[in-house]
Enzyme design. Structure first.
Site, PDB file in Angstrom:
ATOM      1  N   ALA A   1      -3.699   7.486  -5.505  1.00 55.52           N
ATOM      2  CA  ALA A   1      -2.302   7.065  -5.584  1.00 55.52           C
ATOM      3  C   ALA A   1      -2.331   5.577  -5.905  1.00 55.52           C
ATOM      4  CB  ALA A   1      -1.594   7.330  -4.266  1.00 55.52           C
TER       5      ALA A   1
ATOM      6  N   ALA B   1       0.849  -1.205   0.000  1.00 53.30           N
ATOM      7  CA  ALA B   1       0.000   0.000   0.000  1.00 53.30           C
ATOM      8  C   ALA B   1       0.881   1.250   0.000  1.00 53.30           C
ATOM      9  CB  ALA B   1      -0.907  -0.012   1.223  1.00 53.30           C
ATOM     10  N   ASN B   2       0.264   2.403   0.107  1.00 50.95           N
ATOM     11  CA  ASN B   2       1.042   3.650   0.216  1.00 50.95           C
ATOM     12  C   ASN B   2       0.351   4.584   1.198  1.00 50.95           C
ATOM     13  OD1 ASN B   2      -0.873   5.436  -1.276  1.00 50.95           O
ATOM     14  ND2 ASN B   2      -0.415   3.983  -2.910  1.00 50.95           N
ATOM     15  N   ARG B   3       0.939   5.756   1.418  1.00 56.82           N
ATOM     16  CA  ARG B   3       0.485   6.636   2.499  1.00 56.82           C
ATOM     17  C   ARG B   3      -0.712   7.519   2.147  1.00 56.82           C
ATOM     18  NH1 ARG B   3       4.162   6.684   6.540  1.00 56.82           N
ATOM     19  NH2 ARG B   3       6.299   6.218   5.971  1.00 56.82           N
TER      20      ARG B   3
END
Ligand code: CTP
Length: 398
Positions: A275, A208-210
């Site tokens: 994102a 995942a990402n932030r």
């Protein structure tokens, strides 16, 4: 765009920033609005009814249970008269009372009794603004469709600095005027992606990402407020759906691609604020991977580029991409604008505490023959400005 003939009730609550409110009345009237002022008890400790009577050329309203005032324009009549209720400054106390539906004074009663849109311009000490109770109240109010303008970041009355300053009266008037020029977006179908994607490794782990999804959700709220029909395709986020927005929840980039492509052909505008993970795991394990002493290699394969695929559609929507960059922001954004054949790209610097999972944002928006910087400002204000800019581009594109 003027506010010509618009009936605005200006509610003033008790904060030091109330000294700026007479200037706001003057500017609203110059823009053509008819203004009636309602002061809370707290406000009268900072400013007098007489001041507002002089600048608004109208009787000032202070009491709910005032027989004289009720025989003039009673509170229900006043609530019906309003095309808009603007509260500036809005204190933490007024926000709390509105969030809980109290009607213990004239201003809060008007807010319950009106069908007009309500806008708050919060102003308070920055610690009060960030306090959990105020955050929750702001979220409740926004979820109900109440608009927030500001607070601005900067020096505060007590000599400290942070988010809590009343938005400048000039900017408040511009924002109210902007509302009317959003008409290019009104009635259009706006498709937005938001948040991260989760790419599974096994049944319990994922890449995942932030991304928090806040920018995409703020854009959805701003577009809906401008009168658009909004579809929001959201990755896994902990955010509530803005009023009037159709939300489709997805987890992976593949699912997001599918949900977007099913809607893109009939959309007028596509804003890719998500994102999206560039890669996914080639072989997702059926069972939870067990640890061993050996190193582990995951093979990744590219995900479809949703934005590029929408931009390649024959007679597709106007496409707006985002570029989150850690360096050479404008150059990289410009390259993506050309490479993905976009109509517009909004670039921001991320990393070092900027961009992801924070409330403020600055965007450098670039299109074929122009560019504009939006912010630094809270994400919802940047979102409103970007929606307005997109509306202008749509107008120019015919
Ligand atoms: N985007 C998309 N689908 C993808 C990847 C990105 O729709 N599979 C969209 C994002 O929503 C954003 C823009 O494309 O609007 C970002 O583009 P890009 O720079 O290609 O993503 P990055 O992964 O950040 O690219 P790079 O790593 O090369 O900087």
């Amino acid at each position: 765009m003027t506010l010509s003939g618009r009936h605005i009730i200006l509610g003033v609550s008790g904060g030091i920033a109330a000294y700026k409110s007479p200037d706001l009345v003057r500017r609203l009237r110059e823009a053509g609005a008819e203004v009636r002022v309602v002061l809370t008890r707290g406000a009268q400790a900072f400013v007098t009814p007489l001041t507002f009577q002089a600048v608004s050329h109208q009787a000032v309203h202070t009491d709910l249970l005032d027989a004289d005032a009720e025989t003039g324009m009673g509170h229900l009549e006043l609530a019906r008269w309003a095309d808009e209720i603007l509260i500036a400054p809005a204190t933490a106390d007024v926000m709390a009372r509105l969030a809980h539906g109290l009607a213990d004074d004239l201003l809060t009663t008007l807010c319950l009794a009106t069908e007009a849109p309500i806008t708050l311009c919060p102003a308070m000490n920055h610690i009060m603004w960030q306090a959990a109770a105020t955050r929750d109240n702001a979220e409740i109010l926004e979820r109900r469709g109440i608009r927030m303008l500001g607070p601005a970041d900067g020096p505060l009355a007590e000599g400290e600095s942070g988010p809590g300053r009343l938005m400048e009266p000039r900017d408040i008037v511009t924002a109210l005027q902007g509302e009317s020029s959003h008409s290019a977006i009104a009635g259009r179908h706006v498709l937005i992606t938001a948040g991260p994607t989760h790419e599974p490794i096994d049944p319990v782990r994922f890449i995942a990402n932030r991304s928090s999804g806040r920018m995409g959700f703020a854009l959805a709220a701003a577009a809906a407020q401008a009168g658009a029909r909004v579809s929001l395709v959201a990755g896994p986020v902990k955010l509530t759906t803005p009023p009037g927005v159709e939300r489709v929840d997805v987890k992976t980039a593949d699912q997001m691609h599918e949900a977007v492509m099913a809607r893109a052909a009939e959309a007028d505008i596509f804003i890719a604020a998500a994102a999206v993970a560039d890669y996914r795991v080639e072989q997702i394990a059926d069972q939870k991977l067990k640890k061993s002493d050996n190193s582990l290699t995951l093979n990744l394969k590219p995900n479809p580029d949703i934005l590029k695929d929408v931009a390649a559609l024959p007679s597709g929507p106007l496409t707006v991409g985002f570029a989150a960059e850690t360096e050479s922001v404008r150059e990289h954004a410009q390259a993506k604008l050309v490479d993905k054949r976009l109509d517009m790209i909004a670039a921001n610097q991320v990393g070092d505490g900027m961009g992801f999972d924070v409330d403020g944002n600055t965007l450098d928006v670039i299109w074929a023959d122009g560019e504009q910087r939006l912010g630094p400002a809270p994400k919802r204000d940047v979102a409103t400005a970007l929606i307005q800019l997109i509306g202008e581009r749509l107008n120019e594109a015919g």
